[in-house]
Motif scaffolding. Structure first.
Motif, PDB file in Angstrom:
ATOM      1  N   LEU A   1     -41.163  22.853 -89.222  1.00 45.55           N
ATOM      2  CA  LEU A   1     -42.427  21.874 -89.240  1.00 45.55           C
ATOM      3  C   LEU A   1     -43.551  22.364 -90.064  1.00 45.55           C
ATOM      4  O   LEU A   1     -44.114  21.385 -90.664  1.00 45.55           O
ATOM      5  N   THR A   2     -43.733  23.643 -90.282  1.00 44.96           N
ATOM      6  CA  THR A   2     -45.036  24.022 -90.934  1.00 44.96           C
ATOM      7  C   THR A   2     -44.660  24.029 -92.502  1.00 44.96           C
ATOM      8  O   THR A   2     -45.649  23.926 -93.332  1.00 44.96           O
ATOM      9  N   SER A   3     -43.245  23.495 -92.946  1.00 49.28           N
ATOM     10  CA  SER A   3     -43.017  23.481 -94.360  1.00 49.28           C
ATOM     11  C   SER A   3     -43.249  21.910 -94.621  1.00 49.28           C
ATOM     12  O   SER A   3     -43.018  21.349 -95.808  1.00 49.28           O
TER      13      SER A   3
ATOM     14  N   GLU B   1     -47.742  25.675 -98.207  1.00 47.56           N
ATOM     15  CA  GLU B   1     -46.729  24.621 -97.556  1.00 47.56           C
ATOM     16  C   GLU B   1     -46.371  25.284 -96.472  1.00 47.56           C
ATOM     17  O   GLU B   1     -45.915  24.526 -95.139  1.00 47.56           O
ATOM     18  N   LYS B   2     -46.097  26.515 -96.002  1.00 44.00           N
ATOM     19  CA  LYS B   2     -45.691  27.256 -94.909  1.00 44.00           C
ATOM     20  C   LYS B   2     -46.565  27.256 -93.913  1.00 44.00           C
ATOM     21  O   LYS B   2     -46.339  27.503 -92.661  1.00 44.00           O
ATOM     22  N   GLY B   3     -47.858  27.134 -94.043  1.00 39.07           N
ATOM     23  CA  GLY B   3     -49.089  27.242 -93.020  1.00 39.07           C
ATOM     24  C   GLY B   3     -49.917  28.221 -93.163  1.00 39.07           C
ATOM     25  O   GLY B   3     -50.881  28.271 -92.488  1.00 39.07           O
ATOM     26  N   HIS B   4     -49.378  29.467 -93.770  1.00 38.38           N
ATOM     27  CA  HIS B   4     -50.206  30.583 -93.910  1.00 38.38           C
ATOM     28  C   HIS B   4     -51.027  30.336 -95.053  1.00 38.38           C
ATOM     29  O   HIS B   4     -50.936  29.659 -95.883  1.00 38.38           O
ATOM     30  N   TRP B   5     -52.119  31.563 -95.220  1.00 37.93           N
ATOM     31  CA  TRP B   5     -52.874  31.586 -96.245  1.00 37.93           C
ATOM     32  C   TRP B   5     -52.392  32.830 -97.129  1.00 37.93           C
ATOM     33  O   TRP B   5     -52.340  33.734 -96.519  1.00 37.93           O
ATOM     34  N   ALA B   6     -52.179  32.781 -98.265  1.00 42.95           N
ATOM     35  CA  ALA B   6     -51.640  34.044 -99.141  1.00 42.95           C
ATOM     36  C   ALA B   6     -52.865  35.129 -99.068  1.00 42.95           C
ATOM     37  O   ALA B   6     -53.875  34.549 -99.078  1.00 42.95           O
ATOM     38  N   MET B   7     -52.215  36.264 -99.270  1.00 47.74           N
ATOM     39  CA  MET B   7     -53.127  37.346 -99.263  1.00 47.74           C
ATOM     40  C   MET B   7     -54.020  37.350-100.419  1.00 47.74           C
ATOM     41  O   MET B   7     -55.135  37.778-100.358  1.00 47.74           O
ATOM     42  N   SER B   8     -53.513  36.827-101.637  1.00 50.45           N
ATOM     43  CA  SER B   8     -54.635  36.444-102.676  1.00 50.45           C
ATOM     44  C   SER B   8     -54.625  35.081-102.589  1.00 50.45           C
ATOM     45  O   SER B   8     -53.822  34.204-102.925  1.00 50.45           O
TER      46      SER B   8
ATOM     47  N   THR C   1     -58.129  30.070 -89.256  1.00 50.59           N
ATOM     48  CA  THR C   1     -57.279  28.917 -88.449  1.00 50.59           C
ATOM     49  C   THR C   1     -58.443  28.796 -87.231  1.00 50.59           C
ATOM     50  O   THR C   1     -59.062  27.908 -86.810  1.00 50.59           O
ATOM     51  N   TYR C   2     -59.134  30.025 -86.907  1.00 46.24           N
ATOM     52  CA  TYR C   2     -60.175  30.007 -85.952  1.00 46.24           C
ATOM     53  C   TYR C   2     -61.194  29.480 -86.293  1.00 46.24           C
ATOM     54  O   TYR C   2     -62.041  28.728 -85.538  1.00 46.24           O
ATOM     55  N   GLY C   3     -61.783  29.625 -87.615  1.00 46.14           N
ATOM     56  CA  GLY C   3     -62.876  29.191 -88.096  1.00 46.14           C
ATOM     57  C   GLY C   3     -63.044  27.545 -88.412  1.00 46.14           C
ATOM     58  O   GLY C   3     -63.767  26.888 -88.185  1.00 46.14           O
TER      59      GLY C   3
ATOM     60  N   ARG D   1     -50.843  23.322 -88.676  1.00 44.30           N
ATOM     61  CA  ARG D   1     -50.067  24.354 -89.349  1.00 44.30           C
ATOM     62  C   ARG D   1     -50.400  25.820 -89.391  1.00 44.30           C
ATOM     63  O   ARG D   1     -49.461  26.470 -89.308  1.00 44.30           O
ATOM     64  N   GLY D   2     -51.456  26.070 -89.361  1.00 49.84           N
ATOM     65  CA  GLY D   2     -51.815  27.536 -89.342  1.00 49.84           C
ATOM     66  C   GLY D   2     -51.768  28.152 -87.875  1.00 49.84           C
ATOM     67  O   GLY D   2     -50.871  29.116 -87.748  1.00 49.84           O
ATOM     68  N   TRP D   3     -51.863  27.423 -86.936  1.00 47.02           N
ATOM     69  CA  TRP D   3     -51.296  27.887 -85.670  1.00 47.02           C
ATOM     70  C   TRP D   3     -49.795  27.914 -85.433  1.00 47.02           C
ATOM     71  O   TRP D   3     -49.521  28.997 -84.876  1.00 47.02           O
TER      72      TRP D   3
END
Length: 369
Positions: A14-16, A266-273, A292-294, A315-317
Motif C-alpha cells: 500500500l505504501t509503495s 515511495e514507501k512512506g518513510h522519510w530518508a535519513m538524509s 507524520t505527527y506534525g 502513507r507515513g502512518w
C-alpha cells in the motif's frame, strides 16, 4: 522478534502505491499505540546502558521526548496507568531538570512536568521548571551563536534544541501569564533560524558543521533533526496568542510542511538524509514519526489543507506501523546521533517511541473524520 508478516507485506504494498494507503479505524490505532506504549514501559530501563553518563538519566532529553509522546497517549488511553507511570517517573526525577543550567537538552523533561501541572495543579510540579527558566532569563548566556564542535552549548546552536527547550518557555508563558518567557524564547529562536535555516530548501542544517558540507553532491539535511524542529513547532504554536510571533512560527511551519511532503519516499518513510534518499534507503521511524505527527497536527488544527496533506500522513502512518513487531517494539529507530546514519529492524530508542505515540495521537483524531 517476528513482524506481522502478512500485514507488513500488505502495508508495504500500500505504501509503495501513492493514494492507496488509508488510515485504519480508531480502535486499531489505539490498539497499536497501547502495544507500543506497554512494550516501552516494560523495557523502560533498557536504554540505561549508554556509555555517556549525561544520557544515562531518566530526566535526559531521550526520556524527555518519550514522556511528551507518552503524555499525549495518556490523555486518550483506556486506563489511567499511563499517567501513573508518568507521575512515578517525574517523582523519581524529583521533578528536576537535567544538570546543565543552560543546556536545551536538560530542559526537555520540563515539558512533562508542565503538562502534569496543568492536569493535577500541584505547585511542586511547576516549581523547579519555573526556577530554572527564570534563572536563564535573568542570566542570559554570553556565548556566541555557534556550536564549534560542542564548545558552545548554552544557546540553541543545534537544530534539535528547538524541540527541547522553546516549548518549555512557551508553556510557561501560557501558564504564568508572563509574556517575557515567550518574548525571550522568540528572540533566541529567531537567532537559531537565522543561523541554521536554509531559506531555499525550507529545511534546517543540524548545526554549523553541515552548512557547507556535501554528501556526494547533496546538501545534508538530517531527517530527525528536521523532525525535532517540525514537531517542536506544533508544541510552540498551540501556546501562542494571535500576533506577529504566531505569524512567524506559522509561516515557518507551513513552509517546512509544503517541502516535506515532496521529500517523502515511495514507501512512506522519510530518508535519513532528506535530499539524498538514494544514499540512505533504510527506513527510519523517528524522523518519519515526527513528520507524520506534525502534518496530522496541522490538519487537525486548521494549518494545513486536508486534501493536500492527508495522503502523506496515511502513507507515513502505514510505514510506521509496519515496523512494529508482534511484541510492540518499534523498529528502525536511528540511534543517538547528529546526522544521517544507520537503523535496524530490531533496534529502538525511547525518543522514537515518544514520536510514534505523538503521531498516533493526531492520526487518531484524523481517523474520526
Amino acid at each position: 522478534m517476528k513482524l506481522r508478516t502478512a500485514l507488513v507485506a500488505s502495508l508495504l504494498l500500500l505504501t509503495s502505491l501513492p493514494g492507496l494507503a488509508k488510515l485504519p479505524e480508531q480502535e486499531d490505532i489505539v490498539s497499536i499505540m497501547q502495544q507500543v506504549a506497554d512494550w516501552q514501559i516494560a523495557h523502560f530501563h533498557d536504554d540505561m546502558e549508554r556509555e555517556n553518563e549525561w544520557e544515562n538519566r531518566f530526566n535526559a532529553w531521550t526520556y524527555g521526548a518519550l514522556y511528551i509522546g507518552m503524555e499525549k497517549w495518556a490523555q486518550m488511553a483506556p486506563s489511567d496507568k499511563y499517567y501513573q507511570f508518568l507521575l512515578e517517573a517525574a517523582a523519581n526525577n524529583k521533578w528536576d531538570l537535567g544538570p546543565g543550567k543552560y543546556h536545551a537538552d536538560d530542559q526537555t523533561v520540563g515539558q512533562l512536568y508542565l503538562e502534569l501541572y496543568r492536569k493535577f495543579q500541584q505547585p511542586h510540579m511547576l516549581a523547579k521548571v519555573l526556577e530554572r527558566t527564570e534563572w536563564i532569563m535573568n542570566n542570559p548566556s554570553q556565548q556566541p551563536m555557534r556550536l564549534n564542535h560542542y564548545q558552545y552549548t548554552e544557546r540553541w546552536t543545534w537544530c534539535d534544541a528547538l524541540f527541547m527547550a522553546p516549548p518549555v518557555w512557551a508553556k510557561l508563558a501560557s501558564i504564568t501569564g508572563n509574556d517575557r518567557f515567550r518574548n525571550e524564547m522568540f528572540a533566541e529562536y529567531v537567532a537559531t533560524v537565522n543561523h541554521l535555516y536554509d531559506k531555499e530548501e525550507k529545511l534546517f542544517y543540524r548545526d554549523e558543521h553541515f552548512i557547507d558540507k556535501r554528501d556526494k553532491g547533496h546538501k545534508i539535511f538530517w531527517a530527525r533533526g528536521n523532525g525535532w524542529v517540525f514537531g517542536g513547532l506544533t508544541l510552540i504554536l498551540q501556546e501562542l496568542p494571535e500576533g506577529p510571533q504566531k505569524a512567524y512560527f506559522s509561516k515557518l511551519y507551513r513552509d517546512m510542511a509544503a517541502n516535506l511532503i515532496t521529500l517523502q519516499t515511495e514507501k512512506g518513510h522519510w530518508a535519513m538524509s532528506l535530499k539524498a534518499a538514494e544514499l540512505y534507503p533504510t527506513p527510519e521511524t523517528s524522523g518519519t514519526a515526527f513528520f507524520t505527527y506534525g502534518l496530522a497536527w496541522g490538519i487537525n488544527n486548521g494549518y494545513l489543507d486536508k486534501a493536500t496533506y492527508l495522503p502523506a500522513i496515511e502513507r507515513g502512518w502505514q510505514s510506521l506501523t509496519s515496523h512494529v513487531t508482534d511484541e510492540g517494539l518499534l523498529g528502525y529507530v536511528q540511534p543517538v546521533g547528529a546526522g544521517p546514519g544507520e537503523a535496524w529492524p530490531d533496534k529502538t530508542e525511547v525518543y522514537g517511541v515518544g514520536a510514534f505515540l505523538a503521531a498516533g495521537s493526531e492520526v487518531y483524531k484524523l481517523a474520526a473524520n
